[in-house]
Write a protein that holds these residues in place. Structure first.
Motif, PDB file in Angstrom:
ATOM      1  N   PRO A  16     -11.772 -49.764  12.728  1.00  0.00           N
ATOM      2  CA  PRO A  16     -12.657 -50.885  12.390  1.00  0.00           C
ATOM      3  C   PRO A  16     -14.110 -50.544  12.673  1.00  0.00           C
ATOM      4  O   PRO A  16     -14.426 -49.737  13.538  1.00  0.00           O
ATOM      5  CB  PRO A  16     -12.166 -52.002  13.315  1.00  0.00           C
ATOM      6  N   GLY A  17     -14.991 -51.201  11.931  1.00  0.00           N
ATOM      7  CA  GLY A  17     -16.413 -50.955  12.142  1.00  0.00           C
ATOM      8  C   GLY A  17     -17.236 -51.183  10.902  1.00  0.00           C
ATOM      9  O   GLY A  17     -18.396 -51.554  10.968  1.00  0.00           O
ATOM     10  N   VAL A  34     -24.647 -30.840  11.936  1.00  0.00           N
ATOM     11  CA  VAL A  34     -24.231 -32.196  12.285  1.00  0.00           C
ATOM     12  C   VAL A  34     -23.011 -32.537  11.442  1.00  0.00           C
ATOM     13  O   VAL A  34     -23.041 -32.434  10.217  1.00  0.00           O
ATOM     14  CB  VAL A  34     -25.359 -33.210  12.031  1.00  0.00           C
ATOM     15  N   LEU A  35     -21.905 -32.932  12.101  1.00  0.00           N
ATOM     16  CA  LEU A  35     -20.637 -33.148  11.409  1.00  0.00           C
ATOM     17  C   LEU A  35     -20.253 -34.619  11.451  1.00  0.00           C
ATOM     18  O   LEU A  35     -20.396 -35.281  12.481  1.00  0.00           O
ATOM     19  CB  LEU A  35     -19.540 -32.298  12.049  1.00  0.00           C
ATOM     20  N   SER A  36     -19.762 -35.134  10.347  1.00  0.00           N
ATOM     21  CA  SER A  36     -19.455 -36.553  10.232  1.00  0.00           C
ATOM     22  C   SER A  36     -18.267 -36.946  11.102  1.00  0.00           C
ATOM     23  O   SER A  36     -17.267 -36.228  11.174  1.00  0.00           O
ATOM     24  CB  SER A  36     -19.138 -36.892   8.773  1.00  0.00           C
ATOM     25  N   THR A  37     -18.368 -38.120  11.734  1.00  0.00           N
ATOM     26  CA  THR A  37     -17.220 -38.704  12.429  1.00  0.00           C
ATOM     27  C   THR A  37     -16.560 -39.790  11.579  1.00  0.00           C
ATOM     28  O   THR A  37     -15.625 -40.444  12.031  1.00  0.00           O
ATOM     29  CB  THR A  37     -17.645 -39.319  13.778  1.00  0.00           C
ATOM     30  N   ARG A  97      -5.975 -36.228  18.399  1.00  0.00           N
ATOM     31  CA  ARG A  97      -5.255 -35.355  19.332  1.00  0.00           C
ATOM     32  C   ARG A  97      -3.780 -35.748  19.427  1.00  0.00           C
ATOM     33  O   ARG A  97      -2.888 -34.888  19.372  1.00  0.00           O
ATOM     34  CB  ARG A  97      -5.898 -35.424  20.718  1.00  0.00           C
ATOM     35  N   LEU A  98      -3.504 -37.035  19.560  1.00  0.00           N
ATOM     36  CA  LEU A  98      -2.138 -37.490  19.821  1.00  0.00           C
ATOM     37  C   LEU A  98      -1.324 -37.713  18.551  1.00  0.00           C
ATOM     38  O   LEU A  98      -0.119 -37.457  18.519  1.00  0.00           O
ATOM     39  CB  LEU A  98      -2.168 -38.795  20.627  1.00  0.00           C
ATOM     40  N   GLU A  99      -1.977 -38.205  17.490  1.00  0.00           N
ATOM     41  CA  GLU A  99      -1.249 -38.611  16.291  1.00  0.00           C
ATOM     42  C   GLU A  99      -1.396 -37.622  15.134  1.00  0.00           C
ATOM     43  O   GLU A  99      -0.505 -37.512  14.292  1.00  0.00           O
ATOM     44  CB  GLU A  99      -1.744 -39.990  15.834  1.00  0.00           C
ATOM     45  N   GLY A 100      -2.543 -36.934  15.076  1.00  0.00           N
ATOM     46  CA  GLY A 100      -2.810 -36.096  13.925  1.00  0.00           C
ATOM     47  C   GLY A 100      -3.075 -36.928  12.683  1.00  0.00           C
ATOM     48  O   GLY A 100      -3.186 -38.156  12.745  1.00  0.00           O
ATOM     49  N   GLY A 101      -3.209 -36.274  11.541  1.00  0.00           N
ATOM     50  CA  GLY A 101      -3.538 -36.983  10.315  1.00  0.00           C
ATOM     51  C   GLY A 101      -5.038 -37.034  10.128  1.00  0.00           C
ATOM     52  O   GLY A 101      -5.747 -36.072  10.426  1.00  0.00           O
ATOM     53  N   GLY A 102      -5.524 -38.164   9.648  1.00  0.00           N
ATOM     54  CA  GLY A 102      -6.953 -38.306   9.419  1.00  0.00           C
ATOM     55  C   GLY A 102      -7.495 -39.564  10.050  1.00  0.00           C
ATOM     56  O   GLY A 102      -6.773 -40.551  10.212  1.00  0.00           O
ATOM     57  N   VAL A 103      -8.766 -39.527  10.411  1.00  0.00           N
ATOM     58  CA  VAL A 103      -9.471 -40.702  10.897  1.00  0.00           C
ATOM     59  C   VAL A 103     -10.581 -41.025   9.905  1.00  0.00           C
ATOM     60  O   VAL A 103     -11.365 -40.149   9.534  1.00  0.00           O
ATOM     61  CB  VAL A 103     -10.060 -40.460  12.309  1.00  0.00           C
ATOM     62  N   VAL A 104     -10.620 -42.276   9.473  1.00  0.00           N
ATOM     63  CA  VAL A 104     -11.604 -42.716   8.492  1.00  0.00           C
ATOM     64  C   VAL A 104     -12.227 -44.021   8.985  1.00  0.00           C
ATOM     65  O   VAL A 104     -11.521 -44.916   9.449  1.00  0.00           O
ATOM     66  CB  VAL A 104     -10.945 -42.949   7.108  1.00  0.00           C
ATOM     67  N   SER A 105     -13.541 -44.125   8.886  1.00  0.00           N
ATOM     68  CA  SER A 105     -14.203 -45.387   9.190  1.00  0.00           C
ATOM     69  C   SER A 105     -13.890 -46.392   8.093  1.00  0.00           C
ATOM     70  O   SER A 105     -13.850 -46.047   6.907  1.00  0.00           O
ATOM     71  CB  SER A 105     -15.717 -45.190   9.303  1.00  0.00           C
TER      72      SER A 105
END
Length: 218
Positions: free
Chosen positions: A5-6, A99-102, A64-72
Protein backbone atom coordinates in the motif's frame (compact mmCIF):
# COMPACT_ATOMS: atom_id res chain seq x y z
CA UNK A 1 3.53 -10.31 -6.58
CA UNK A 2 3.37 -8.45 -3.28
CA UNK A 3 1.55 -5.14 -3.63
CA UNK A 4 2.57 -2.68 -0.92
CA UNK A 5 0.00 0.00 0.00
CA UNK A 6 1.02 3.58 -0.57
CA UNK A 7 -0.28 4.69 -3.95
CA UNK A 8 -3.46 6.74 -4.39
CA UNK A 9 -4.81 4.39 -7.02
CA UNK A 10 -4.06 1.04 -8.57
CA UNK A 11 -4.16 -2.40 -7.00
CA UNK A 12 -4.23 -5.85 -8.55
CA UNK A 13 -5.75 -4.84 -11.91
CA UNK A 14 -2.94 -2.43 -12.74
CA UNK A 15 -0.31 -4.88 -11.47
CA UNK A 16 -1.70 -7.84 -13.39
CA UNK A 17 -1.06 -6.05 -16.69
CA UNK A 18 2.62 -6.48 -15.97
CA UNK A 19 2.43 -9.96 -14.44
CA UNK A 20 -0.37 -11.96 -16.10
CA UNK A 21 -1.01 -15.27 -14.38
CA UNK A 22 0.95 -14.36 -11.24
CA UNK A 23 -0.67 -14.55 -7.80
CA UNK A 24 -1.20 -11.05 -6.41
CA UNK A 25 -1.18 -10.34 -2.67
CA UNK A 26 -2.13 -6.92 -1.33
CA UNK A 27 -0.64 -6.55 2.11
CA UNK A 28 -1.50 -4.38 5.05
CA UNK A 29 0.48 -4.06 8.26
CA UNK A 30 -1.82 -6.44 10.13
CA UNK A 31 -1.26 -9.33 7.75
CA UNK A 32 2.43 -9.44 6.93
CA UNK A 33 3.73 -13.01 7.25
CA UNK A 34 6.57 -14.16 9.46
CA UNK A 35 7.02 -11.09 11.64
CA UNK A 36 8.90 -13.29 14.11
CA UNK A 37 11.43 -14.05 11.36
CA UNK A 38 11.95 -10.44 10.32
CA UNK A 39 15.53 -9.27 10.75
CA UNK A 40 14.33 -5.76 11.59
CA UNK A 41 11.18 -6.70 13.55
CA UNK A 42 12.20 -4.56 16.54
CA UNK A 43 12.45 -1.49 14.30
CA UNK A 44 9.06 -2.20 12.71
CA UNK A 45 7.36 -2.49 16.11
CA UNK A 46 9.02 0.63 17.53
CA UNK A 47 6.58 3.57 17.25
CA UNK A 48 9.50 5.98 17.41
CA UNK A 49 10.72 5.15 13.92
CA UNK A 50 9.43 6.80 10.77
CA UNK A 51 6.83 4.94 8.69
CA UNK A 52 8.81 5.58 5.50
CA UNK A 53 11.72 3.61 6.95
CA UNK A 54 9.35 0.79 7.95
CA UNK A 55 7.82 0.66 4.47
CA UNK A 56 11.23 0.09 2.91
CA UNK A 57 12.08 -2.58 5.48
CA UNK A 58 8.81 -4.44 4.84
CA UNK A 59 9.53 -4.60 1.11
CA UNK A 60 13.00 -6.04 1.70
CA UNK A 61 11.76 -8.50 4.35
CA UNK A 62 9.00 -9.82 2.06
CA UNK A 63 11.49 -10.42 -0.74
CA UNK A 64 13.83 -12.25 1.63
CA UNK A 65 11.17 -14.51 3.15
CA UNK A 66 8.61 -14.89 0.36
CA UNK A 67 10.42 -14.18 -2.89
CA UNK A 68 8.54 -13.11 -6.00
CA UNK A 69 8.13 -9.42 -6.69
CA UNK A 70 7.36 -6.30 -4.71
CA UNK A 71 5.38 -3.56 -6.43
CA UNK A 72 4.12 -0.25 -5.08
CA UNK A 73 0.32 -0.07 -5.41
CA UNK A 74 0.46 3.19 -7.35
CA UNK A 75 2.17 1.56 -10.35
CA UNK A 76 0.62 0.72 -13.70
CA UNK A 77 2.25 -1.58 -16.28
CA UNK A 78 1.50 -1.33 -19.98
CA UNK A 79 3.01 -4.66 -21.02
CA UNK A 80 4.03 -7.95 -19.38
CA UNK A 81 7.24 -7.62 -17.42
CA UNK A 82 7.84 -11.29 -16.74
CA UNK A 83 8.57 -11.94 -20.44
CA UNK A 84 12.03 -10.37 -20.03
CA UNK A 85 12.89 -11.92 -16.66
CA UNK A 86 15.73 -14.42 -16.27
CA UNK A 87 15.15 -17.28 -13.84
CA UNK A 88 16.93 -17.39 -10.47
CA UNK A 89 18.08 -13.78 -10.70
CA UNK A 90 17.39 -10.65 -8.71
CA UNK A 91 15.81 -8.05 -11.00
CA UNK A 92 16.17 -4.36 -10.17
CA UNK A 93 15.51 -1.20 -12.16
CA UNK A 94 17.91 1.70 -12.51
CA UNK A 95 15.94 4.93 -12.17
CA UNK A 96 18.98 7.11 -12.85
CA UNK A 97 22.55 5.92 -12.64
CA UNK A 98 23.24 3.91 -9.50
CA UNK A 99 19.94 4.82 -7.89
CA UNK A 100 17.66 1.76 -8.01
CA UNK A 101 13.88 1.79 -7.78
CA UNK A 102 12.10 0.33 -4.75
CA UNK A 103 8.77 0.42 -6.62
CA UNK A 104 9.58 -2.78 -8.54
CA UNK A 105 11.95 -5.48 -7.23
CA UNK A 106 11.90 -9.18 -8.13
CA UNK A 107 13.92 -11.90 -6.43
CA UNK A 108 14.15 -15.60 -5.64
CA UNK A 109 13.17 -16.59 -2.11
CA UNK A 110 15.85 -16.61 0.62
CA UNK A 111 18.34 -14.68 -1.48
CA UNK A 112 21.34 -13.63 0.62
CA UNK A 113 21.37 -10.11 -0.83
CA UNK A 114 18.28 -9.05 1.16
CA UNK A 115 19.72 -10.36 4.43
CA UNK A 116 22.90 -8.40 3.73
CA UNK A 117 20.86 -5.28 3.00
CA UNK A 118 18.64 -5.57 6.09
CA UNK A 119 21.60 -5.98 8.43
CA UNK A 120 23.07 -2.82 6.89
CA UNK A 121 19.85 -0.99 7.82
CA UNK A 122 19.99 -2.35 11.39
CA UNK A 123 23.57 -1.21 11.78
CA UNK A 124 22.76 2.28 10.47
CA UNK A 125 19.73 2.68 12.72
CA UNK A 126 21.53 1.65 15.89
CA UNK A 127 24.61 3.72 15.07
CA UNK A 128 22.43 6.80 14.60
CA UNK A 129 19.41 6.44 16.90
CA UNK A 130 18.71 10.18 16.91
CA UNK A 131 18.96 10.61 13.16
CA UNK A 132 16.37 8.15 11.93
CA UNK A 133 14.57 10.64 9.65
CA UNK A 134 17.68 10.96 7.52
CA UNK A 135 18.02 7.17 7.58
CA UNK A 136 14.41 6.89 6.39
CA UNK A 137 15.27 8.87 3.29
CA UNK A 138 18.57 7.07 2.82
CA UNK A 139 17.09 3.55 3.17
CA UNK A 140 15.29 3.67 -0.16
CA UNK A 141 16.56 4.13 -3.71
CA UNK A 142 20.02 5.44 -2.87
CA UNK A 143 20.58 2.78 -0.22
CA UNK A 144 19.48 -0.01 -2.55
CA UNK A 145 21.98 1.18 -5.15
CA UNK A 146 24.82 1.47 -2.65
CA UNK A 147 24.06 -1.97 -1.19
CA UNK A 148 24.14 -3.43 -4.69
CA UNK A 149 27.57 -1.89 -5.28
CA UNK A 150 28.86 -3.46 -2.07
CA UNK A 151 27.22 -6.82 -2.86
CA UNK A 152 28.98 -6.81 -6.23
CA UNK A 153 32.22 -5.86 -4.44
CA UNK A 154 32.68 -3.19 -7.12
CA UNK A 155 32.96 -5.91 -9.76
CA UNK A 156 30.92 -4.37 -12.58
CA UNK A 157 31.77 -7.05 -15.17
CA UNK A 158 28.51 -7.66 -16.99
CA UNK A 159 26.80 -8.86 -20.14
CA UNK A 160 24.64 -6.47 -22.14
CA UNK A 161 20.96 -7.33 -22.53
CA UNK A 162 19.64 -5.83 -25.76
CA UNK A 163 16.23 -5.53 -27.35
CA UNK A 164 15.41 -6.54 -30.93
CA UNK A 165 16.85 -3.29 -32.29
CA UNK A 166 20.17 -3.94 -30.53
CA UNK A 167 19.63 -1.18 -27.93
CA UNK A 168 21.12 -2.06 -24.53
CA UNK A 169 18.20 -2.16 -22.09
CA UNK A 170 19.81 -3.94 -19.16
CA UNK A 171 22.89 -5.64 -17.78
CA UNK A 172 23.37 -9.12 -16.34
CA UNK A 173 25.90 -9.41 -13.52
CA UNK A 174 26.25 -13.15 -13.79
CA UNK A 175 28.64 -13.52 -10.85
CA UNK A 176 25.91 -12.14 -8.56
CA UNK A 177 22.77 -13.51 -10.30
CA UNK A 178 21.66 -9.91 -10.70
CA UNK A 179 19.97 -8.05 -13.56
CA UNK A 180 19.62 -4.27 -13.64
CA UNK A 181 17.17 -2.92 -16.21
CA UNK A 182 16.73 0.49 -17.77
CA UNK A 183 13.39 2.01 -16.65
CA UNK A 184 12.24 2.46 -20.24
CA UNK A 185 12.09 -1.27 -20.90
CA UNK A 186 9.75 -1.91 -17.94
CA UNK A 187 6.97 0.32 -19.35
CA UNK A 188 5.55 1.37 -16.01
CA UNK A 189 4.26 4.63 -14.61
CA UNK A 190 2.74 6.07 -11.48
CA UNK A 191 -1.05 6.26 -11.66
CA UNK A 192 -1.19 9.55 -9.73
CA UNK A 193 0.96 11.24 -12.40
CA UNK A 194 -1.95 13.02 -14.07
CA UNK A 195 0.23 15.13 -16.36
CA UNK A 196 2.23 12.20 -17.66
CA UNK A 197 5.53 13.57 -16.43
CA UNK A 198 6.46 10.32 -14.72
CA UNK A 199 6.23 7.96 -17.65
CA UNK A 200 8.73 5.55 -16.13
CA UNK A 201 10.29 4.62 -12.79
CA UNK A 202 12.75 7.52 -12.88
CA UNK A 203 10.02 10.00 -11.90
CA UNK A 204 10.98 12.27 -9.02
CA UNK A 205 14.46 10.87 -8.37
CA UNK A 206 17.48 13.17 -8.29
CA UNK A 207 20.67 11.17 -8.79
CA UNK A 208 23.04 13.75 -10.19
CA UNK A 209 25.77 12.76 -7.73
CA UNK A 210 25.90 9.14 -8.93
CA UNK A 211 27.63 7.72 -12.00
CA UNK A 212 25.45 5.88 -14.46
CA UNK A 213 25.32 2.06 -14.41
CA UNK A 214 23.36 1.50 -17.57
CA UNK A 215 23.85 2.79 -21.08
CA UNK A 216 21.47 5.60 -21.96
CA UNK A 217 18.39 4.40 -23.78
CA UNK A 218 16.77 6.83 -26.20
Amino acid sequence: IHVIPGGDDGGPVAVEKGFPGWDVKIWDQERYPGYEDFICADILFNPGYDQELKDYIIKYELLRLEGGGVVSSGMEFTRPVDSIMLESCIHLVSVRGRVLSTSLMISPRHCGFWEFLLYRIRAAVYRNPNNFREISWWAGEYFLGESTRLWLNDNWASNDLADESGTVVGRLYEHADLVIWSPQVIKARYLDDAEGEGDDLSYGVDSTRYDEILAKVK
